[in-house]
Write a protein that holds these residues in place. Structure first.
Motif, PDB file in Angstrom:
ATOM      1  N   GLY A   1       0.868  -1.179   0.000  1.00  0.00           N
ATOM      2  CA  GLY A   1       0.000   0.000   0.000  1.00  0.00           C
ATOM      3  C   GLY A   1       0.901   1.223   0.000  1.00  0.00           C
ATOM      4  N   ALA A   2       0.294   2.428   0.082  1.00  0.00           N
ATOM      5  CA  ALA A   2       1.128   3.625   0.063  1.00  0.00           C
ATOM      6  C   ALA A   2       0.532   4.734   0.925  1.00  0.00           C
ATOM      7  N   GLY A   3      -0.077   4.328   2.047  1.00  0.00           N
ATOM      8  CA  GLY A   3      -0.563   5.333   2.978  1.00  0.00           C
ATOM      9  C   GLY A   3      -2.009   5.687   2.752  1.00  0.00           C
ATOM     10  N   ALA A   4      -2.935   4.921   3.320  1.00  0.00           N
ATOM     11  CA  ALA A   4      -4.356   5.218   3.253  1.00  0.00           C
ATOM     12  C   ALA A   4      -5.081   4.288   4.209  1.00  0.00           C
ATOM     13  N   TYR A   5      -5.604   4.855   5.299  1.00  0.00           N
ATOM     14  CA  TYR A   5      -6.368   4.072   6.279  1.00  0.00           C
ATOM     15  C   TYR A   5      -7.549   3.396   5.611  1.00  0.00           C
ATOM     16  N   GLU A   6      -8.187   4.119   4.704  1.00  0.00           N
ATOM     17  CA  GLU A   6      -9.388   3.611   4.056  1.00  0.00           C
ATOM     18  C   GLU A   6      -9.142   2.262   3.365  1.00  0.00           C
ATOM     19  N   CYS A   7      -7.912   2.024   2.930  1.00  0.00           N
ATOM     20  CA  CYS A   7      -7.613   0.773   2.230  1.00  0.00           C
ATOM     21  C   CYS A   7      -7.637  -0.442   3.153  1.00  0.00           C
ATOM     22  N   GLY A   8      -7.854  -0.236   4.444  1.00  0.00           N
ATOM     23  CA  GLY A   8      -8.058  -1.370   5.332  1.00  0.00           C
ATOM     24  C   GLY A   8      -9.492  -1.869   5.280  1.00  0.00           C
ATOM     25  N   GLU A   9     -10.362  -1.096   4.648  1.00  0.00           N
ATOM     26  CA  GLU A   9     -11.753  -1.511   4.437  1.00  0.00           C
ATOM     27  C   GLU A   9     -11.743  -2.448   3.243  1.00  0.00           C
ATOM     28  N   GLU A  10     -12.454  -3.588   3.343  1.00  0.00           N
ATOM     29  CA  GLU A  10     -12.227  -4.657   2.367  1.00  0.00           C
ATOM     30  C   GLU A  10     -12.438  -4.243   0.907  1.00  0.00           C
ATOM     31  N   SER A  11     -13.511  -3.527   0.625  1.00  0.00           N
ATOM     32  CA  SER A  11     -13.764  -3.220  -0.791  1.00  0.00           C
ATOM     33  C   SER A  11     -12.809  -2.150  -1.305  1.00  0.00           C
ATOM     34  N   ALA A  12     -12.423  -1.209  -0.426  1.00  0.00           N
ATOM     35  CA  ALA A  12     -11.440  -0.197  -0.830  1.00  0.00           C
ATOM     36  C   ALA A  12     -10.078  -0.852  -1.022  1.00  0.00           C
ATOM     37  N   LEU A  13      -9.774  -1.848  -0.205  1.00  0.00           N
ATOM     38  CA  LEU A  13      -8.513  -2.578  -0.352  1.00  0.00           C
ATOM     39  C   LEU A  13      -8.446  -3.238  -1.727  1.00  0.00           C
ATOM     40  N   LEU A  14      -9.568  -3.817  -2.146  1.00  0.00           N
ATOM     41  CA  LEU A  14      -9.577  -4.490  -3.451  1.00  0.00           C
ATOM     42  C   LEU A  14      -9.396  -3.478  -4.582  1.00  0.00           C
ATOM     43  N   GLU A  15     -10.059  -2.319  -4.462  1.00  0.00           N
ATOM     44  CA  GLU A  15      -9.870  -1.269  -5.468  1.00  0.00           C
ATOM     45  C   GLU A  15      -8.387  -0.889  -5.531  1.00  0.00           C
ATOM     46  N   SER A  16      -7.790  -0.703  -4.354  1.00  0.00           N
ATOM     47  CA  SER A  16      -6.394  -0.304  -4.280  1.00  0.00           C
ATOM     48  C   SER A  16      -5.486  -1.377  -4.886  1.00  0.00           C
ATOM     49  N   LEU A  17      -5.799  -2.619  -4.588  1.00  0.00           N
ATOM     50  CA  LEU A  17      -5.014  -3.744  -5.114  1.00  0.00           C
ATOM     51  C   LEU A  17      -5.134  -3.833  -6.641  1.00  0.00           C
ATOM     52  N   GLU A  18      -6.223  -3.298  -7.161  1.00  0.00           N
ATOM     53  CA  GLU A  18      -6.393  -3.279  -8.621  1.00  0.00           C
ATOM     54  C   GLU A  18      -5.728  -2.060  -9.260  1.00  0.00           C
ATOM     55  N   GLY A  19      -5.047  -1.241  -8.437  1.00  0.00           N
ATOM     56  CA  GLY A  19      -4.319  -0.099  -8.986  1.00  0.00           C
ATOM     57  C   GLY A  19      -5.153   1.153  -9.109  1.00  0.00           C
ATOM     58  N   LYS A  20      -6.166   1.274  -8.263  1.00  0.00           N
ATOM     59  CA  LYS A  20      -7.026   2.458  -8.315  1.00  0.00           C
ATOM     60  C   LYS A  20      -6.985   3.221  -6.999  1.00  0.00           C
ATOM     61  N   ARG A  21      -7.698   4.338  -6.941  1.00  0.00           N
ATOM     62  CA  ARG A  21      -7.875   5.039  -5.668  1.00  0.00           C
ATOM     63  C   ARG A  21      -8.640   4.115  -4.735  1.00  0.00           C
ATOM     64  N   GLY A  22      -8.297   4.158  -3.466  1.00  0.00           N
ATOM     65  CA  GLY A  22      -8.953   3.262  -2.524  1.00  0.00           C
ATOM     66  C   GLY A  22     -10.283   3.789  -2.033  1.00  0.00           C
ATOM     67  N   VAL A  23     -11.292   3.704  -2.884  1.00  0.00           N
ATOM     68  CA  VAL A  23     -12.639   4.090  -2.457  1.00  0.00           C
ATOM     69  C   VAL A  23     -13.492   2.827  -2.366  1.00  0.00           C
ATOM     70  N   PRO A  24     -14.475   2.833  -1.466  1.00  0.00           N
ATOM     71  CA  PRO A  24     -15.234   1.594  -1.263  1.00  0.00           C
ATOM     72  C   PRO A  24     -16.165   1.266  -2.433  1.00  0.00           C
ATOM     73  N   ARG A  25     -16.527  -0.017  -2.522  1.00  0.00           N
ATOM     74  CA  ARG A  25     -17.507  -0.467  -3.506  1.00  0.00           C
ATOM     75  C   ARG A  25     -18.845  -0.661  -2.802  1.00  0.00           C
ATOM     76  N   ILE A  26     -19.905  -0.548  -3.566  1.00  0.00           N
ATOM     77  CA  ILE A  26     -21.208  -0.833  -2.986  1.00  0.00           C
ATOM     78  C   ILE A  26     -21.369  -2.345  -2.931  1.00  0.00           C
ATOM     79  N   ARG A  27     -21.962  -2.828  -1.840  1.00  0.00           N
ATOM     80  CA  ARG A  27     -22.173  -4.260  -1.683  1.00  0.00           C
ATOM     81  C   ARG A  27     -23.628  -4.513  -1.349  1.00  0.00           C
ATOM     82  N   PRO A  28     -24.254  -5.639  -1.763  1.00  0.00           N
ATOM     83  CA  PRO A  28     -23.654  -6.695  -2.565  1.00  0.00           C
ATOM     84  C   PRO A  28     -23.348  -6.227  -4.003  1.00  0.00           C
ATOM     85  N   PRO A  29     -22.549  -7.043  -4.743  1.00  0.00           N
ATOM     86  CA  PRO A  29     -21.977  -8.340  -4.362  1.00  0.00           C
ATOM     87  C   PRO A  29     -20.815  -8.180  -3.383  1.00  0.00           C
TER      88      PRO A  29
END
Lengths: 439, 161
Positions: A172-200
């Motif tokens: 990671g590179a410094g973002a508390y929000e990326c500890g939230e699961e959907s934001a983490l996945l966005e970040s892991l995909e190379g994007k800004r770490g913003v959350p996804r709507i769930r479901p799915p």
């Protein structure tokens, strides 16, 4: 050298290899029960593995406390898409510093937990998302992964079992929000770490929209001992519906702050007085944040409590991520509330307006109270504003910011009033400061 | 843009971690490791990373401005002093360390010394709560930091120059 002296009151399960020489190498790991749980799991059906984890009452150690076995059970194993294992090692909840130790002293236990999870859901690839500040741990994990490949414990046809599994670290590179699961996945995909709507949920559409098991470091690290001891025996280490042990990170005004592995349901006052050596300077206890800064605060008289998910929920707080922050009588609660809000305002990703604006205004109001410029209506305004954030955001950051504020204002109202009484703005009439409704 | 050989090797290693169709995942790690190796993120580097992962430079900027450890366009100093004042550190002397560092270095939040050697930042929780107050200088953790220890660490930085 370990970070703190162990306590005799600890139940060492996840931390039992800590402090062994070369505990981060495959050789040392194998000599101390390492991969024994994997060997067992590889002979079991996926259903049997998940069943064992369900029996253990293991609940997510990242903070939410969701039953891990159930989460794994949501993964559609017959999906034609590849499945992924993702470890949340973005540890950044204020008060929490346990995943660091799990990766530093026993990196292979985490990898073994991932492997067992992969067997259970049919995954062939896993990523460990580590916060950028933990560079030395990325290096430790990378070395342990390389060692595991070299000795045939990762890669193709692991130990002749026919099971293939690859593991990679991701920084990671410094973002508390990326500890939230959907934001983490966005970040892991190379994007800004913003959350996804769930479901799915990630179990169905996670990394690259493929079925994904995403758990905290400590959750995965618990899995090998569950398989070795059996789910039921592991569950019995803790309290009802709260299986096993947990790494509690005790910080603040105690004599022996540190990370201690204790059974779930361990009494909080004993934790402070017997495990952490009591209050510093013999001062009196004032309050405790029981599980990281997003958990509602407990007053001293509420601290005779079993530290598990259900007991804390019953008093409207949370066990969270295990960060126990102890405060003595000298602590200024207005300053604490402001510091916590400065954090959430800084870390709000800005995706949801109630969080982005709410944290900013809460910070502004707390700043003026702390600066001695508070207005009479400010505590009520803080309360109302924070309450309006609850449940109105994509991810829990909005709630995480609002909940501590609500609890601190409610439980320590007199301290806010004291600040405001001394303020030249104290007499400003409510009408002049009222926030328009519906604008 | 030609990269130093060691960084070039790191690039292949990082990009190799992800399936080829998802190499965009490498974006943040590439930027962070480049910043460490080169000392700063330049527009040329942004273009280079964009080319490597197959996106537009603007998309790289969009992502990089989100992460607090990626400093762009203004780089931080060679030694980046990060002082945590979040709650566990707040209770144990973090704010006093912050004041001391500001005074000693003559710098404020995210400011860099004129010679580019030292920069200062008040950071959020760095995961050292049980060993608070804690600071990081670049990636190195320092636990149970006292004002005297901070003084000594800052003195050492000047000598390292």
């Amino acid at each position: 050298m370990l970070f703190n002296e162990p306590s005799p009151l600890e139940t060492k399960v996840l931390t039992r290899r800590f402090g062994l020489p070369n505990s981060d190498t495959v050789d040392s790991f194998l000599a101390n029960e390492g991969f024994a749980a994997f060997r067992k799991a590889v002979t079991m059906t996926p259903e049997a593995i998940i069943d064992e984890v369900k029996k253990s009452n293991l609940r997510g150690r990242g903070g939410a406390g969701f039953p891990t076995g159930m989460k794994w059970g949501f993964v559609p194993r017959n999906s034609p898409k590849p499945k992924y294992i993702v470890v949340n090692a973005d540890e950044s909840e204020p008060g929490t510093c346990k995943d660091r130790l799990l990766m530093q002293y026993d990196p292979l236990q985490l990898i073994e937990g991932m492997m067992i999870s992969a067997l259970a859901v049919g995954a062939k690839r896993g990523y460990i998302y580590i916060r950028g500040e933990y560079r030395y741990l990325i290096d430790i994990m990378d070395r342990a992964i390389a060692d595991a490949y070299a000795k045939g414990w990762l890669g193709q046809n692991i130990q002749g079992t026919g099971f293939d599994f690859d593991v990679f670290t991701h920084t990671g590179a410094g973002a508390y929000e990326c500890g939230e699961e959907s934001a983490l996945l966005e970040s892991l995909e190379g994007k800004r770490g913003v959350p996804r709507i769930r479901p799915p949920f990630p179990a169905v559409a996670g990394l690259w929209r493929c079925p994904t098991v995403l758990n905290n470091v400590e959750t995965f690290a618990s899995v090998p001992s569950i398989l070795l001891m059996g789910g039921e025996a592991w569950a019995n280490l803790g309290s009802p519906r709260n299986g096993g042990t947990r790494l509690f990170c005790i910080s603040g005004h105690v004599n022996k702050p540190g990370v201690y592995e204790l059974p779930m349901g361990f009494n909080l006052m004993r934790m402070i007085n017997e495990v952490a050596g009591g209050m510093k300077g013999g001062r009196h206890l004032k309050a405790v944040i029981p599980g990281g800064s997003s958990c509602p605060i407990l007053k001293a008289e509420e601290c005779d409590i079993a530290m598990d998910f259900d007991a804390l929920k019953a008093v409207n707080s949370m066990l969270g991520s295990g960060g126990v922050v102890v405060m003595d009588e000298t602590t200024d609660m207005v300053k604490v509330a402001l510091r916590i809000m400065r954090f959430y305002q800084h870390e709000s990703c800005g995706w949801c307006i109630p969080c982005r604006e709410g944290t900013l205004w809460l910070k502004k109001i707390l700043t003026r109270v702390e600066a001695g410029m508070g207005q009479r209506n400010d505590p009520a305004l803080l309360h109302e504003l924070a309450n309006n954030m609850l449940g109105r955001t994509f991810c829990p950051l909005g709630d995480a910011a609002a909940m501590p504020t609500i609890s601190i204002v409610e439980k320590f109202r007199d301290e806010f009033d004291d600040y405001i009484r001394r303020s030249p703005m104290a007499s400003v009439a409510e009408a002049e400061t009222e926030v328009p409704v519906g604008v | 843009m030609t990269l130093p050989q060691e960084l070039e090797q790191k690039f292949s290693e990082i990009i190799g971690k992800y399936p080829p169709e998802y190499k965009k995942s490498a974006l943040v790690p590439l930027l962070l490791y480049s910043q460490d190796a080169l000392g700063k993120i330049t527009p040329e580097l942004v273009n280079e990373v964009a080319r490597r992962v197959g996106v537009f430079p603007l998309q790289v900027e969009e992502v990089l401005t989100y992460y607090s450890m990626l400093h762009f366009p203004k780089p931080m100093g060679k030694y980046h002093v990060q002082i945590c004042t979040n709650v566990s550190c707040q209770l144990t002397g973090g704010p006093e360390l912050w004041e001391l560092a500001c005074k000693r270095l003559g710098l404020g939040h995210k400011e860099v010394s004129a010679d580019g050697l030292i920069s200062l930042e008040e950071v959020e929780c760095i995961g050292a709560c049980s060993w608070a107050p804690a600071i990081q200088i670049n990636y190195d953790f320092h636990h149970f930091v006292t004002p005297e220890k901070l003084d000594e660490l800052l003195d050492n930085l000047r000598q390292l120059q």
